[in-house]
Design an enzyme around this catalytic site. Structure first.
Site, PDB file in Angstrom:
ATOM      1  N   GLY A  21      28.117 -18.447  30.661  1.00 12.14           N
ATOM      2  CA  GLY A  21      27.621 -18.163  32.015  1.00 12.14           C
ATOM      3  C   GLY A  21      26.261 -17.477  31.953  1.00 12.14           C
ATOM      4  NE  ARG A  82      31.530 -21.327  30.132  1.00 13.20           N
ATOM      5  CZ  ARG A  82      31.122 -20.818  31.316  1.00 13.20           C
ATOM      6  NH1 ARG A  82      30.836 -21.621  32.316  1.00 13.20           N
ATOM      7  NH2 ARG A  82      30.997 -19.519  31.470  1.00 13.20           N
ATOM      8  CG  ASP A 113      34.614 -13.047  24.982  1.00 11.02           C
ATOM      9  OD1 ASP A 113      34.295 -14.039  25.674  1.00 11.02           O
ATOM     10  OD2 ASP A 113      35.620 -12.350  25.211  1.00 11.02           O
ATOM     11  CB  THR A 135      28.770 -11.761  30.266  1.00  8.80           C
ATOM     12  OG1 THR A 135      29.742 -11.792  31.323  1.00  8.80           O
ATOM     13  CG2 THR A 135      29.165 -10.664  29.307  1.00  8.80           C
ATOM     14  CG  ASP A 137      32.210 -11.712  33.693  1.00 10.04           C
ATOM     15  OD1 ASP A 137      31.837 -11.758  34.880  1.00 10.04           O
ATOM     16  OD2 ASP A 137      32.462 -12.724  33.019  1.00 10.04           O
ATOM     17  CG  ASP A 139      34.072 -10.053  29.822  1.00 12.48           C
ATOM     18  OD1 ASP A 139      32.914 -10.044  29.366  1.00 12.48           O
ATOM     19  OD2 ASP A 139      34.695 -11.111  30.064  1.00 12.48           O
ATOM     20  NE  ARG A 181      34.929 -16.401  31.793  1.00 12.48           N
ATOM     21  CZ  ARG A 181      34.521 -16.739  30.572  1.00 12.48           C
ATOM     22  NH1 ARG A 181      33.585 -16.042  29.976  1.00 12.48           N
ATOM     23  NH2 ARG A 181      35.029 -17.768  29.971  1.00 12.48           N
TER      24      ARG A 181
HETATM   25  P1  ADP Z   1      30.802 -16.954  27.237  1.00 15.22           P
HETATM   26  O1  ADP Z   1      29.872 -16.969  26.066  1.00 15.22           O
HETATM   27  O2  ADP Z   1      30.116 -16.548  28.514  1.00 15.22           O
HETATM   28  O3  ADP Z   1      32.076 -16.192  26.958  1.00 15.22           O
HETATM   29  P2  ADP Z   1      32.263 -19.461  26.885  1.00 15.22           P
HETATM   30  O4  ADP Z   1      33.570 -18.808  26.557  1.00 15.22           O
HETATM   31  O5  ADP Z   1      32.292 -20.645  27.773  1.00 15.22           O
HETATM   32  O6  ADP Z   1      31.219 -18.463  27.546  1.00 15.22           O
HETATM   33  O7  ADP Z   1      31.588 -19.880  25.490  1.00 15.22           O
HETATM   34  C1  ADP Z   1      30.296 -20.441  25.472  1.00 15.22           C
HETATM   35  C2  ADP Z   1      30.238 -21.490  24.390  1.00 15.22           C
HETATM   36  O8  ADP Z   1      30.420 -20.875  23.113  1.00 15.22           O
HETATM   37  C3  ADP Z   1      31.303 -22.572  24.431  1.00 15.22           C
HETATM   38  O9  ADP Z   1      31.013 -23.592  25.366  1.00 15.22           O
HETATM   39  C4  ADP Z   1      31.257 -23.098  23.014  1.00 15.22           C
HETATM   40  O10 ADP Z   1      30.164 -23.973  22.824  1.00 15.22           O
HETATM   41  C5  ADP Z   1      31.016 -21.812  22.213  1.00 15.22           C
HETATM   42  N1  ADP Z   1      32.297 -21.304  21.728  1.00 15.22           N
HETATM   43  C6  ADP Z   1      33.272 -20.674  22.431  1.00 15.22           C
HETATM   44  N2  ADP Z   1      34.349 -20.401  21.668  1.00 15.22           N
HETATM   45  C7  ADP Z   1      34.063 -20.885  20.433  1.00 15.22           C
HETATM   46  C8  ADP Z   1      34.773 -20.933  19.179  1.00 15.22           C
HETATM   47  N3  ADP Z   1      36.005 -20.429  19.059  1.00 15.22           N
HETATM   48  N4  ADP Z   1      34.146 -21.502  18.136  1.00 15.22           N
HETATM   49  C9  ADP Z   1      32.906 -22.007  18.239  1.00 15.22           C
HETATM   50  N5  ADP Z   1      32.193 -22.004  19.387  1.00 15.22           N
HETATM   51  C10 ADP Z   1      32.748 -21.461  20.466  1.00 15.22           C
END
Ligand code: ADP
Length: 330
Positions: A21, A82, A113, A135, A137, A139, A181
């Site tokens: 995000g 994403r 995260d 972020t 959030d 969080d 979230r």
């Molecule tokens: P945020 O970074 O805001 O928490 P997301 O959880 O959507 O957002 O994660 C962002 C991107 O990070 C995902 O679309 C993916 O490309 C990558 N990502 C998330 N989890 C993993 C993972 N376990 N291993 C590798 N890449 C990941």
């Protein structure tokens, strides 16, 4: 004498991407990364659309002038996305190949995260990677501050103040759903700042009858004519909450969902300054040979932690702030 940190490590190119995000202040972090690279004779490469762009080698060369005047702009000039493919071994391998092909010796990833997990995978695969928390959030357990949180809170506060003007005139109850979230940090901060009667967050075990309904009835009895109830999106069923409030108190109730407006806008001074410091810190960390690290804000200092350690931490709600907000929201 060593003139710049880069004489120790000899990095030639550092990549930067934003992922997950978006959050106001990400641009200030990108600017700081690029300018710190310039100051250390390192080339900077912007990667578009987070890990998706990394896989596709969708990049742009950045110099000091390409990041002019972006500190005050919301969103991210590098776009964000994403990318499910990046979570697979094949996707990760494509990302690693892309770094090698592009000559990227170090990578800064800005996001939440999920983004950290991506950074961790890259670091494990041999790409020097440092993550920055971005972020709205707030969080992320390892840091008390995440880029974007302050702007989002201020945007929400401004909106709730405006709502309160009209709701007070009609003696209504406002139920306001805010982002965050699965966590209630943003809702709590907004709630205490607007003087909410109650703050509903996923982490708390409020007794709805006693802590919300009774509180409103008591307030009405004491001539309070307007009530603000902040609901974190992670609680769910905001409409159901509003219906119940109306049925049990008899006070007209209106729901407002602030939604994505909270993610936009010009970043506050706090977000700009923190993002600038974190961006600078991330590049210096890479130049010192750091990898698999996350930049964080702890005990009023910008510092860093191992990503594995950071991801294993759990962030609870600030109980003291919650108690204060509850006690003074009468
Ligand atoms: P945020 O970074 O805001 O928490 P997301 O959880 O959507 O957002 O994660 C962002 C991107 O990070 C995902 O679309 C993916 O490309 C990558 N990502 C998330 N989890 C993993 C993972 N376990 N291993 C590798 N890449 C990941």
């Amino acid at each position: 004498m060593i003139e710049s940190l880069n004489e120790i490590k000899k990095m030639r190119r550092i990549g930067v991407l934003t992922s997950g995000g978006d959050a106001p202040g990400m641009n200030a972090a990108i600017r700081a990364v690029v300018r710190t690279c310039m100051a250390n004779d390192v080339k900077a490469v912007g990667i578009h659309n987070g890990y998706q762009g990394l896989i596709n080698s969708d990049v742009v060369e950045l110099d000091a002038r390409s990041v002019n005047r972006i500190t005050g702009e919301g969103g991210t000039i590098l776009y964000t996305a994403r990318c499910e493919e990046f979570k697979t071994p094949e996707g990760l391998q494509r990302g690693v190949q892309s770094c090698k092909y592009l000559g990227i010796d170090g990578l800064v990833t800005i996001g939440g995260d999920g983004t950290f997990r991506g950074a961790q995978s890259l670091a494990n695969a041999g790409i020097n990677t440092v993550a920055i928390p971005g972020t709205i959030d707030n969080d992320i357990a390892c840091t008390s501050y995440t880029i974007g949180f302050d702007t989002a809170a201020n945007t929400a506060i401004d909106a709730v103040d405006k709502l309160a003007d009209t709701m007070r005139s009609h003696q209504r109850t406002s139920v306001v759903e805010v982002m965050g979230r699965h966590a209630g940090h943003l809702a709590l901060y907004i709630g205490i700042s607007v003087g909410a009667t109650a703050i509903l967050v996923p982490e708390s075990k409020l007794d709805f009858e006693k802590d919300v309904i009774e509180k409103i009835r008591e307030g009405r009895y004491n001539n309070k004519n307007h009530f603000i109830i902040i609901v974190a999106e992670g609680v769910g069923d905001t409409m159901g909450i509003a219906d119940r409030l109306y049925k049990e108190t008899g006070i007209e109730t209106r729901v407002t969902t602030l939604g994505h407006v909270q993610r936009g806008g010009r970043p506050t001074a706090r977000d700009r300054a923190m993002a600038s410091r974190m961006g600078h810190y991330a590049v210096e960390l890479l130049l010192k040979g750091g990898t698999n690290r996350v930049v964080c804000y702890r005990e009023s200092k910008v510092t860093d932690l191992d990503i594995n350690e950071a991801l294993a931490m759990h962030k609870g709600l600030d109980e003291y702030t919650f108690r204060v907000a509850s006690e003074i929201g009468i």
